[in-house]
Design an enzyme around this catalytic site. Structure first.
Site, PDB file in Angstrom:
ATOM      1  N   SER A 136       1.022  -1.137   0.015  1.00  0.00           N
ATOM      2  CA  SER A 136      -0.145   0.117  -0.128  1.00  0.00           C
ATOM      3  C   SER A 136       0.844   1.224   0.049  1.00  0.00           C
ATOM      4  O   SER A 136       1.820   1.455   0.909  1.00  0.00           O
ATOM      5  CB  SER A 136      -0.917  -0.130   1.243  1.00  0.00           C
ATOM      6  OG  SER A 136      -1.495   1.131   1.550  1.00  0.00           O
ATOM      7  N   LYS A 162      -1.222  -0.711  -4.449  1.00  0.00           N
ATOM      8  CA  LYS A 162      -2.450   0.067  -4.060  1.00  0.00           C
ATOM      9  C   LYS A 162      -2.009   1.472  -3.787  1.00  0.00           C
ATOM     10  O   LYS A 162      -1.010   1.720  -2.802  1.00  0.00           O
ATOM     11  CB  LYS A 162      -3.250  -0.931  -2.840  1.00  0.00           C
ATOM     12  CG  LYS A 162      -3.932   0.136  -1.920  1.00  0.00           C
ATOM     13  CD  LYS A 162      -4.630  -0.775  -0.879  1.00  0.00           C
ATOM     14  CE  LYS A 162      -4.633  -0.328   0.430  1.00  0.00           C
ATOM     15  NZ  LYS A 162      -5.374  -0.959   1.379  1.00  0.00           N
ATOM     16  N   LEU A 163      -2.707   2.206  -4.463  1.00  0.00           N
ATOM     17  CA  LEU A 163      -2.402   3.672  -4.355  1.00  0.00           C
ATOM     18  C   LEU A 163      -3.543   4.426  -3.328  1.00  0.00           C
ATOM     19  O   LEU A 163      -4.830   4.263  -3.688  1.00  0.00           O
ATOM     20  CB  LEU A 163      -2.420   4.451  -5.497  1.00  0.00           C
ATOM     21  CG  LEU A 163      -1.463   3.804  -6.558  1.00  0.00           C
ATOM     22  CD1 LEU A 163      -1.910   4.673  -8.008  1.00  0.00           C
ATOM     23  CD2 LEU A 163      -0.209   3.900  -6.091  1.00  0.00           C
ATOM     24  N   LYS A 164      -2.919   5.045  -2.301  1.00  0.00           N
ATOM     25  CA  LYS A 164      -3.952   5.737  -1.600  1.00  0.00           C
ATOM     26  C   LYS A 164      -4.397   6.819  -2.381  1.00  0.00           C
ATOM     27  O   LYS A 164      -3.594   7.665  -2.873  1.00  0.00           O
ATOM     28  CB  LYS A 164      -3.166   6.253  -0.188  1.00  0.00           C
ATOM     29  CG  LYS A 164      -2.897   5.289   0.868  1.00  0.00           C
ATOM     30  CD  LYS A 164      -4.182   4.463   1.322  1.00  0.00           C
ATOM     31  CE  LYS A 164      -4.009   3.691   2.404  1.00  0.00           C
ATOM     32  NZ  LYS A 164      -5.138   2.939   2.979  1.00  0.00           N
ATOM     33  N   ASP A 189      -7.186   2.931  -2.971  1.00  0.00           N
ATOM     34  CA  ASP A 189      -8.094   3.048  -1.713  1.00  0.00           C
ATOM     35  C   ASP A 189      -8.221   4.481  -1.341  1.00  0.00           C
ATOM     36  O   ASP A 189      -7.271   5.327  -1.103  1.00  0.00           O
ATOM     37  CB  ASP A 189      -7.144   2.323  -0.689  1.00  0.00           C
ATOM     38  CG  ASP A 189      -7.944   2.329   0.920  1.00  0.00           C
ATOM     39  OD1 ASP A 189      -8.944   2.365   0.651  1.00  0.00           O
ATOM     40  OD2 ASP A 189      -7.003   1.639   1.531  1.00  0.00           O
ATOM     41  N   ASN A 191     -10.357   5.411   1.481  1.00  0.00           N
ATOM     42  CA  ASN A 191     -10.667   5.378   3.061  1.00  0.00           C
ATOM     43  C   ASN A 191     -11.874   6.353   3.117  1.00  0.00           C
ATOM     44  O   ASN A 191     -11.633   7.414   4.029  1.00  0.00           O
ATOM     45  CB  ASN A 191      -9.533   6.016   3.567  1.00  0.00           C
ATOM     46  CG  ASN A 191      -8.210   4.946   3.887  1.00  0.00           C
ATOM     47  OD1 ASN A 191      -7.189   4.978   3.350  1.00  0.00           O
ATOM     48  ND2 ASN A 191      -8.622   3.938   4.666  1.00  0.00           N
ATOM     49  N   GLU A 214     -11.401   0.813  -3.647  1.00  0.00           N
ATOM     50  CA  GLU A 214     -11.502   0.309  -2.238  1.00  0.00           C
ATOM     51  C   GLU A 214     -11.928   1.437  -1.515  1.00  0.00           C
ATOM     52  O   GLU A 214     -11.662   2.540  -1.272  1.00  0.00           O
ATOM     53  CB  GLU A 214     -10.166  -0.247  -1.527  1.00  0.00           C
ATOM     54  CG  GLU A 214     -10.361  -0.726   0.007  1.00  0.00           C
ATOM     55  CD  GLU A 214      -8.952  -1.199   0.572  1.00  0.00           C
ATOM     56  OE1 GLU A 214      -8.065  -1.222  -0.250  1.00  0.00           O
ATOM     57  OE2 GLU A 214      -8.879  -1.385   1.700  1.00  0.00           O
ATOM     58  N   ASP A 239     -13.688  -2.084   3.154  1.00  0.00           N
ATOM     59  CA  ASP A 239     -12.966  -2.521   4.392  1.00  0.00           C
ATOM     60  C   ASP A 239     -13.299  -1.637   5.503  1.00  0.00           C
ATOM     61  O   ASP A 239     -14.019  -2.560   6.345  1.00  0.00           O
ATOM     62  CB  ASP A 239     -11.350  -1.613   3.841  1.00  0.00           C
ATOM     63  CG  ASP A 239     -10.476  -1.402   5.142  1.00  0.00           C
ATOM     64  OD1 ASP A 239     -10.871  -2.166   6.079  1.00  0.00           O
ATOM     65  OD2 ASP A 239      -9.452  -0.800   4.928  1.00  0.00           O
ATOM     66  N   LYS A 263      -9.768  -7.564   7.615  1.00  0.00           N
ATOM     67  CA  LYS A 263      -8.809  -7.275   8.556  1.00  0.00           C
ATOM     68  C   LYS A 263      -9.494  -7.764   9.919  1.00  0.00           C
ATOM     69  O   LYS A 263     -10.316  -7.420  10.340  1.00  0.00           O
ATOM     70  CB  LYS A 263      -8.599  -5.738   8.713  1.00  0.00           C
ATOM     71  CG  LYS A 263      -7.859  -5.010   7.575  1.00  0.00           C
ATOM     72  CD  LYS A 263      -7.984  -3.540   8.017  1.00  0.00           C
ATOM     73  CE  LYS A 263      -7.068  -2.664   6.655  1.00  0.00           C
ATOM     74  NZ  LYS A 263      -7.522  -1.435   6.865  1.00  0.00           N
ATOM     75  N   GLY A 291      -4.057  -4.524   5.969  1.00  0.00           N
ATOM     76  CA  GLY A 291      -2.883  -4.398   6.867  1.00  0.00           C
ATOM     77  C   GLY A 291      -3.326  -3.193   7.734  1.00  0.00           C
ATOM     78  O   GLY A 291      -3.861  -2.302   7.068  1.00  0.00           O
TER      79      GLY A 291
HETATM   80  O1  NPG Z   1       0.685  -2.366   4.513  1.00  0.00           O
HETATM   81  O2  NPG Z   1      -0.342  -2.748   6.649  1.00  0.00           O
HETATM   82  C1  NPG Z   1      -0.143  -1.992   5.469  1.00  0.00           C
HETATM   83  C2  NPG Z   1      -0.935  -0.749   5.375  1.00  0.00           C
HETATM   84  C3  NPG Z   1      -1.961  -0.949   4.526  1.00  0.00           C
HETATM   85  O3  NPG Z   1      -3.106   0.883   3.405  1.00  0.00           O
HETATM   86  C4  NPG Z   1      -2.928  -0.128   4.509  1.00  0.00           C
HETATM   87  N1  NPG Z   1      -3.564   0.280   5.688  1.00  0.00           N
HETATM   88  O4  NPG Z   1      -6.910   2.130   5.117  1.00  0.00           O
HETATM   89  O5  NPG Z   1      -5.974  -0.228   4.979  1.00  0.00           O
HETATM   90  C5  NPG Z   1      -5.728   1.088   5.169  1.00  0.00           C
HETATM   91  C6  NPG Z   1      -4.422   1.333   6.050  1.00  0.00           C
HETATM   92  C7  NPG Z   1      -4.382   1.845   7.481  1.00  0.00           C
HETATM   93  C8  NPG Z   1      -3.105   1.594   7.972  1.00  0.00           C
HETATM   94  C9  NPG Z   1      -5.520   2.151   8.147  1.00  0.00           C
HETATM   95  C10 NPG Z   1      -3.242   2.087   9.440  1.00  0.00           C
HETATM   96  C11 NPG Z   1      -5.377   2.351   9.479  1.00  0.00           C
HETATM   97  C12 NPG Z   1      -4.334   2.405  10.167  1.00  0.00           C
END
Ligand code: NPG
Length: 369
Positions: A136, A162-164, A189, A191, A214, A239, A263, A291
């Site tokens: 990510s 995966k690009l935020k 993603d 969020n 996502e 998610d 998750k 993750g």
């Molecule tokens: O590789 O653990 C990893 C990070 C993956 O993007 C990732 N996690 O929105 O899924 C998510 C994000 C996240 C990380 C969300 C930490 C909340 C806390």
């Protein structure tokens, strides 16, 4: 039957190798609660996926600590002789708080499995010895920096990028990455940063052959995710919206997504995560392992889950080096083919390195009967 002798909570902090920016904020360090459950037969570890602030979810470290210390652990200790299958019932008097519950359930399960010498992956019904890894990529200050990070991860072997994204930092960035790497498995993603008014942005993203989009919309809004999914060819993945197997079933029945990110911490632990997997599998919906920047403790558990048969897409199960220069456990190393071995020893199969654990500990407290 297992009797709990003590539960130790620890708040630990580890610097991240690079800041991780999402649509809801930037993290520069990983701070989380670990639980060590000591039974008369063994000890087990759980890692809470909550963060410093209640931004990804309503839970956060200090709140999760109190929920564990004042409610879950006393209930577990009072329950006296219990098995992990009974914990849902033991903890039912606490509403929500899945991340706190997951920490104690997972630690207890780890202790139970270690006591009988059974690896977690085998217990969950895992069928693979290695899992495919994705990565990510946080929101970067510039597109050049994004391209450089993606290139570096691809060179390491990651199988899915995966690009935020967030409003205004989306289509142009996806277009740039797709132009530079035409063949890669690519997803985005959001969020929960968008609304249905942004439907044009998602239509524009359809040109880039994304594996999935996502969590585009609000975390509680299955209905509008279903509307958006009807407008798009690209699969939506949920998610934040999936906090239980029941919600996963609702989301799938409503057509709110065609892929589910699992998750375990967000749904209350490894057992509920297995139920989400089963619900999705029955509906032929692919799942993958999300993750939360876990240390080696949570990472070991994620790898066992990701080895179950319904996990058909690469997960955010990256190597330790993507997050930390020094992990709490022996580092998880991804092979150049983009896969990682599932731990094979009993329970989660790893232990924190004692000196490293002490060095990272910010606070600790032991609760006894
Ligand atoms: O590789 O653990 C990893 C990070 C993956 O993007 C990732 N996690 O929105 O899924 C998510 C994000 C996240 C990380 C969300 C930490 C909340 C806390």
């Amino acid at each position: 039957m297992t009797r709990v002798r003590a539960v130790e909570l620890r708040l630990v902090g580890l610097p991240l190798v690079r800041p991780f920016r999402t649509s809801f904020g930037t993290s520069t360090e990983k701070v989380c609660v670990l639980a060590r459950v000591e039974t008369d037969a063994a000890e087990g570890w759980g890692e809470c996926v909550a963060d410093i602030e209640p931004d990804f979810s309503a839970e956060f470290n200090e709140g999760a600590w109190l929920v564990m210390r004042d409610f879950l652990v006393p209930a577990l200790v009072r329950a006296d002789d219990v098995t992990v299958d009974e914990l849902d019932r033991v903890f039912a008097f606490v509403r929500g708080n899945q991340m706190a519950k997951a920490t104690i359930v997972d630690a207890f399960l780890d202790a139970e499995l270690r006591a009988r010498g059974e690896p977690l992956a085998a217990y969950l019904g895992a069928t693979s010895a290695r899992v495919a890894c994705g990565v990510s990529v946080g929101i970067t200050p510039t597109i050049d920096e994004l391209l450089a990070q993606v290139e570096g991860y691809l060179e390491e072997g990651y199988r899915r990028i995966k690009l935020k994204i967030e409003p205004g930092l989306d289509v142009e960035r996806v277009a740039a990455v797709r132009a530079a790497f035409p063949e890669i498995m690519l997803s985005v993603d959001a969020n929960a940063a968008y609304t249905l008014d942004d439907a044009d942005t998602f239509r524009a993203l359809e040109a880039y052959d994304l594996l999935m989009i996502e969590q585009p919309l609000h975390h509680d809004d299955l209905v509008r995710h279903a509307s958006l999914q009807r407008m798009l060819r690209t699969d939506l993945c949920l998610d934040e919206s999936i906090r239980s197997a029941a919600l996963a079933r609702d989301a799938i029945e409503l057509g709110a997504c065609r892929i589910v990110n699992i998750k375990q911490g967000r749904v209350g632990g490894a057992l509920e995560a297995r139920r989400v997997h089963d619900v999705a599998r029955e509906a032929d919906v692919p799942v993958w392992c999300g993750g939360m920047l876990e240390t080696g403790i949570g990472r070991a558990l994620n790898l066992a889950l990701a080895a179950m048969p319904g996990f058909t897409l690469p997960g955010d199960t990256s190597g330790s080096s993507r997050y930390f220069s020094e992990d709490l456990t022996a580092p998880f190393v991804m092979a150049p083919d983009g896969t990682m071995a599932v731990p094979r020893r009993p329970g989660i199969g790893v232990d924190p390195l004692p000196e490293r654990l002490e060095a990272c500990t910010l606070r600790r407290e032991t609760i006894r009967p």
